[in-house]
Scaffold this active site. Structure first.
Site, mmCIF file in Angstrom:
data_model
loop_
_atom_site.group_PDB
_atom_site.id
_atom_site.type_symbol
_atom_site.label_atom_id
_atom_site.label_comp_id
_atom_site.label_asym_id
_atom_site.label_seq_id
_atom_site.Cartn_x
_atom_site.Cartn_y
_atom_site.Cartn_z
ATOM 1 C CG ASN A 28 -3.533 -4.421 5.374
ATOM 2 O OD1 ASN A 28 -4.136 -5.293 6.009
ATOM 3 N ND2 ASN A 28 -3.602 -4.337 4.059
ATOM 4 C CB CYS B 238 -10.468 2.885 -11.021
ATOM 5 S SG CYS B 238 -12.216 2.878 -11.411
HETATM 6 C C1 LIG Z 1 -1.040 -6.898 7.596
HETATM 7 C C2 LIG Z 1 0.067 -7.253 6.664
HETATM 8 N N1 LIG Z 1 0.519 -8.514 6.601
HETATM 9 C C3 LIG Z 1 1.519 -8.862 5.778
HETATM 10 C C4 LIG Z 1 2.125 -7.945 4.957
HETATM 11 C C5 LIG Z 1 3.236 -8.390 4.057
HETATM 12 O O1 LIG Z 1 4.457 -8.065 4.630
HETATM 13 P P1 LIG Z 1 5.822 -8.178 3.827
HETATM 14 O O2 LIG Z 1 5.820 -7.058 2.870
HETATM 15 O O3 LIG Z 1 6.867 -8.048 4.886
HETATM 16 O O4 LIG Z 1 5.861 -9.509 3.176
HETATM 17 C C6 LIG Z 1 1.694 -6.622 4.982
HETATM 18 C C7 LIG Z 1 2.296 -5.611 4.098
HETATM 19 O O5 LIG Z 1 1.771 -5.270 3.055
HETATM 20 C C8 LIG Z 1 0.642 -6.278 5.853
HETATM 21 O O6 LIG Z 1 0.182 -5.024 5.889
HETATM 22 S S1 FES Z 2 -11.189 1.651 -14.182
HETATM 23 FE FE1 FES Z 2 -13.213 2.157 -13.919
HETATM 24 S S2 FES Z 2 -13.701 3.086 -15.846
HETATM 25 FE FE2 FES Z 2 -11.595 2.991 -15.790
#
Ligand SMILES: Cc1ncc(COP(=O)(O)O)c(C=O)c1O
Ligand code: FES
Lengths: 131, 393
Positions: free
Chosen positions: B154, B327
């Site tokens: 992802n 961050c």
């Molecule tokens: C690789 C992967 N697995 C699982 C999920 C979770 O999927 P869902 O949002 O359908 O629960 C995501 C989504 O964020 C994903 O990218």
């Molecule tokens: S989150 Fe890194 S200084 Fe703000």
């Protein structure tokens, strides 16, 4: 998470970015890092007669809150004596910028930068006196 | 008119295709029956729609309809697959193998299995993001019962060698689960050929609605699972709960469109991705994260050295993208995926993920006209490469 107008303003129009020449009179530097996220902040102050901070500059590698916090403190420390500058607390910075809870450590970074810069000034200054 | 901000975060979620939404609506209002109602036409009508959708999901991945179990999404599918299989086959062994770059829905499920007394090996990847097959083979033990490796990552979009991994697992009698949430409609999946026993799907990454997914559970050789949700015995006992007909109809239609349009869509997206990459490559100290060949065209994950990711996001606020920077995360940890590639924290910290999709289009000329005021920021020119699809301009 969305930021306050003040954070965005400091982010888009940062005040006093940059650094002073190394050899400039009365310049002290505070360099600090946030262990939580790895960001780094450099604050420089230029101290004149009577320990009054005449000018300040910053450079920050960090998030929007870190940039805004450091930009803000460069404005706040100007005109203050170094001891008055030490009274600036991170909570004041966080309040002024309306930082969300996860971003409180960014304001702590700015407070630490002031402390580090003042400590650097005192160290150099005492060396000068004793020399 | 080009709509701002431009959405380049298709791996987070996709919009529901209007054709899908249209097909769903009648199942909310008129055709509202419970597919489990056996005694009247309301129920029969809903059941027929559910089975038609099941057929479409099965067709996209060349499986049998009896092998498709509805769930609430890939998170639930991953939980059902891993906990269900580990618990059912616990008598055979207590060891599972997965990879450090998996989605949290796999990693945190494995952590829970560790608390339940299982042992899990979390394998490193090479610096291109891919699993090394020799290292994988070396990690298998006589008591290994389940392996879980995702198909498409992802964050960096790389495609893991699941065909080869499947062969290795099958030869040793180890169950193989694949999280394919990011793969449907992007890479061809042939479950008649692949030696995969369990595969997780999600609708909302493929232009279907959120809150619906499926788990493929192989019948030959048969895979058994302990149910994680108990109740009315729906889905042959694998997963109880009244079926959300409208969601299921949406997933079916989304997967049907994916099957029909995948080829042309991928070519178009590859062209856009190449333009975007070309625009970005002019900037100094830019690094692509993850292998460029074994990768879906939809993903570009790039580190901009010396610029912190969150503040970069604030500078390119006309682009809706995500960052691996600490961050931007609630935990203040930089992306664990980029760290697993061996990227130093600073580069993980300065990464931006651009993910393109069906409604991304060439709209640059329009945006360029508006861009002069923003020439001061380095990504201005990249906007010239890709635009939003609202008007398909
Ligand atoms: C690789 C992967 N697995 C699982 C999920 C979770 O999927 P869902 O949002 O359908 O629960 C995501 C989504 O964020 C994903 O990218
Ligand atoms: S989150 Fe890194 S200084 Fe703000």
């Amino acid at each position: 998470m969305s930021y306050s107008v003040k954070v965005l303003d400091h982010y888009e129009n940062p005040r006093n970015v940059g650094s002073f020449g190394k050899e400039e009179e009365g310049v002290a530097t505070g360099m600090v890092g946030a262990p939580a996220c790895g960001d780094v902040m450099k604050l420089q102050i230029k101290v004149g007669k009577g320990g009054v901070i005449e000018d300040a500059k910053f450079k920050t590698y960090g998030c929007g809150s870190a940039i805004a916090s450091s930009s803000l403190v460069t404005e706040w420390v100007k005109g203050k004596t170094i001891d008055q500058a030490l009274d600036i607390k991170n909570t004041q910075i966080a309040d002024e910028l309306a930082l969300p809870p996860v971003k409180i450590h960014c304001s702590i970074l700015a407070e630490d930068a002031i402390k580090a810069a003042v400590a650097d000034y005192k160290k150099k200054h005492s060396e000068q006196v004793s020399a | 008119m080009l709509k701002l901000p431009i959405y380049l975060d298709y791996s987070a979620t996709t919009p529901v295709d209007p054709r899908v939404a249209e097909k769903m609506i009648p199942y909310l209002v008129e055709k509202f029956g419970n597919p489990a109602s056996r005694s009247h036409s309301f129920g029969w009508e809903a059941e027929a729609a559910v089975e038609e959708a099941r057929e479409e999901v099965a067709r996209l991945v060349n499986a049998d309809t009896k092998e498709i179990v509805w769930t609430s999404g890939a998170t639930e599918s991953n939980n059902l697959a891993l906990k269900g299989a580990a618990q059912f086959y616990a008598g055979k062994g207590k060891h599972l193998v997965t990879v450090k770059t998996e989605h949290k829905a796999v990693l945190d499920t494995c952590r829970e299995l560790e608390r339940q007394g299982f042992e899990v090996s979390y394998l490193d990847v090479r610096d291109d993001g891919l699993l090394d097959l020799d290292m994988f083979q070396a990690a298998l033990r006589p008591d290994t019962i389940v392996v879980s490796v995702m198909l498409v990552n992802n964050e960096i979009g790389v495609i893991q060698p699941i065909a080869e991994i499947g062969e290795i697992c099958r030869a040793r009698g180890i169950l193989f689960h694949v999280d394919a949430a990011q793969a449907t409609g992007k890479v061809a999946i042939d479950l008649a050929a692949l030696k995969v026993d369990l595969m997780s799907f999600s609708a909302h990454k493929t232009y279907g609605p959120k809150g619906i997914g499926a788990l493929y559970v192989r019948r030959k050789p048969r895979v058994r699972l302990n149910a994680q949700m108990h109740g009315g015995g729906h889905e042959r006992g694998f997963r109880s709960g009244t079926l959300p007909t409208h969601q299921i109809v949406g997933m079916g239609e989304a997967f049907r469109l994916a099957r029909l349009e995948m080829g042309a869509e991928n070519e178009r997206i590859r062209m856009l991705r190449d333009r975007l990459l070309k625009g970005l490559s002019d900037i100094e100290h830019v690094y692509v994260n993850g292998d460029m060949e074994r990768r879906v065209p939809h993903n570009l994950n790039i580190s901009f050295a010396y610029v912190e990711g969150e503040s970069l996001l604030m500078a390119i606020k006309d682009l809706a993208v995500s960052s691996g920077s600490a961050c931007t995360s609630a935990s203040l940890e930089p992306s664990y995926v980029l760290r697993a590639l061996g990227r130093e924290d600073e580069l993980a910290h300065s990464s931006i993920r651009f993910t393109l999709g069906r409604f991304t289009s060439v709209g640059g000329h329009r945006l360029c006209d508006q861009a002069p005021a923003r020439q001061d920021w380095p990504l201005a020119r990249t906007l010239a490469a890709v635009g939003n699809g609202a008007g398909r301009c």
